[in-house]
Design a protein around this motif. Structure first.
Motif, short mmCIF file in Angstrom:
data_model
loop_
_atom_site.label_atom_id
_atom_site.label_comp_id
_atom_site.label_asym_id
_atom_site.label_seq_id
_atom_site.Cartn_x
_atom_site.Cartn_y
_atom_site.Cartn_z
N GLN A 188 -21.49 -24.75 -1.75
CA GLN A 188 -20.30 -24.40 -0.98
C GLN A 188 -19.23 -25.50 -0.99
O GLN A 188 -18.05 -25.22 -0.85
N ASP A 189 -19.63 -26.74 -1.19
CA ASP A 189 -18.66 -27.83 -1.16
C ASP A 189 -17.83 -27.91 -2.44
O ASP A 189 -16.93 -28.73 -2.56
N GLY A 190 -18.12 -27.06 -3.44
CA GLY A 190 -17.34 -27.01 -4.66
C GLY A 190 -17.70 -28.07 -5.69
O GLY A 190 -17.11 -28.11 -6.76
N ILE A 191 -18.66 -28.91 -5.39
CA ILE A 191 -19.08 -29.96 -6.32
C ILE A 191 -20.30 -29.48 -7.09
O ILE A 191 -21.28 -29.06 -6.48
N SER A 192 -20.23 -29.55 -8.41
CA SER A 192 -21.39 -29.18 -9.23
C SER A 192 -22.40 -30.31 -9.20
O SER A 192 -22.05 -31.48 -9.28
N ARG A 193 -23.67 -29.92 -9.09
CA ARG A 193 -24.75 -30.89 -9.09
C ARG A 193 -25.76 -30.47 -10.15
O ARG A 193 -25.76 -29.33 -10.59
N TYR A 194 -26.62 -31.39 -10.52
CA TYR A 194 -27.51 -31.15 -11.65
C TYR A 194 -28.95 -31.48 -11.31
O TYR A 194 -29.22 -32.42 -10.57
N ASP A 195 -29.87 -30.68 -11.88
CA ASP A 195 -31.28 -31.00 -11.80
C ASP A 195 -31.98 -30.53 -13.07
O ASP A 195 -31.43 -29.77 -13.85
N ILE A 196 -33.18 -31.01 -13.27
CA ILE A 196 -33.95 -30.69 -14.46
C ILE A 196 -34.42 -29.24 -14.37
O ILE A 196 -34.86 -28.78 -13.32
N ASN A 197 -34.33 -28.52 -15.47
CA ASN A 197 -34.80 -27.15 -15.55
C ASN A 197 -36.27 -27.17 -15.96
O ASN A 197 -36.59 -27.52 -17.09
N ASN A 198 -37.14 -26.82 -15.05
CA ASN A 198 -38.57 -26.75 -15.34
C ASN A 198 -38.88 -25.35 -15.84
O ASN A 198 -39.05 -24.43 -15.06
N ASN A 199 -38.93 -25.19 -17.15
CA ASN A 199 -39.09 -23.87 -17.77
C ASN A 199 -40.39 -23.17 -17.42
O ASN A 199 -40.51 -21.99 -17.63
N ASP A 200 -41.37 -23.92 -16.90
CA ASP A 200 -42.63 -23.27 -16.58
C ASP A 200 -42.53 -22.43 -15.31
O ASP A 200 -43.44 -21.71 -14.96
N GLN A 201 -41.40 -22.52 -14.64
CA GLN A 201 -41.22 -21.73 -13.43
C GLN A 201 -40.43 -20.47 -13.76
O GLN A 201 -39.50 -20.49 -14.55
N GLN A 202 -40.83 -19.36 -13.15
CA GLN A 202 -40.17 -18.10 -13.43
C GLN A 202 -38.74 -18.08 -12.89
O GLN A 202 -37.85 -17.51 -13.49
N HIS A 203 -38.53 -18.69 -11.75
CA HIS A 203 -37.20 -18.68 -11.13
C HIS A 203 -36.78 -20.08 -10.74
O HIS A 203 -37.59 -20.99 -10.64
N GLN A 204 -35.50 -20.19 -10.47
CA GLN A 204 -34.96 -21.43 -9.93
C GLN A 204 -35.53 -21.66 -8.54
O GLN A 204 -36.02 -20.74 -7.90
N HIS A 205 -35.42 -22.89 -8.08
CA HIS A 205 -35.82 -23.17 -6.70
C HIS A 205 -34.81 -22.55 -5.75
O HIS A 205 -33.70 -22.20 -6.13
N HIS A 206 -35.20 -22.44 -4.50
CA HIS A 206 -34.27 -22.09 -3.44
C HIS A 206 -33.85 -23.40 -2.79
O HIS A 206 -34.56 -24.40 -2.87
N TYR A 207 -32.69 -23.38 -2.16
CA TYR A 207 -32.14 -24.63 -1.65
C TYR A 207 -31.80 -24.53 -0.17
O TYR A 207 -31.43 -23.47 0.33
N LEU A 208 -31.93 -25.67 0.51
CA LEU A 208 -31.51 -25.83 1.89
C LEU A 208 -30.35 -26.82 1.86
O LEU A 208 -30.53 -27.98 1.47
#
Length: 154
Positions: free
Chosen positions: A79-99
């Protein structure tokens, strides 16, 4: 550090397989992302610059773009408009959820995927094949919630 080295080796293989090289600058950027996720490009740049003073912001942006195209990292927009980055763990079916804390901006990950039943209903009722989803909960982290509670008491 051993965990980071193992991750770097796996990523290096993926980069070479795609026809690119893991330059020292790219490796430094990956190490920063592996060490601390959810950093913005500018935050990554500042941390990499501390270990490699010759790196430029444009190199960081180009590397993040390449790593995103190779599906090695995820680009997250909050929501703050700033793009952030994390490692894509391909062994997971979906992205994480975030708080996302609306007060301090802290981001925590919820690794459990609790939306399987919802996805099944959507696929059944709307004949829509879901490939992925992203979910962000907006609120107050524990620290900010306690500070808010303390202010309201006094």
């Amino acid at each position: 550090m051993e965990k980071t080295d193992t991750a770097i080796q796996k990523i290096k293989q993926r980069i070479y397989k795609a026809g690119y090289k893991l330059t020292p600058q790219r490796e430094d950027i990956l190490k920063v992302i592996l060490e601390k996720e959810h950093l913005s490009a500018e935050e990554i740049y500042l941390q990499v610059k501390a270990i490699n003073s010759g790196i430029g912001l444009a190199t960081v942006y180009r590397t993040l773009e390449l790593l995103g195209e190779l599906n090695i990292i995820n680009k997250l927009a909050f929501q703050d408009g700033i793009s952030r980055y994390d490692i894509n763990n391909n062994d997971q079916q979906h992205q994480h959820h975030y708080l996302l804390c609306l007060n301090c901006g802290k981001i925590d990950e919820v690794e459990q995927d609790m939306l399987t039943d919802v996805e099944n209903e959507i696929e059944k009722n709307y004949h829509f094949k879901i490939k992925d989803h992203r979910l962000t909960f907006h609120g107050l982290c524990n620290k900010c919630r306690k500070e808010s509670d303390d202010l309201n008491k006094g």
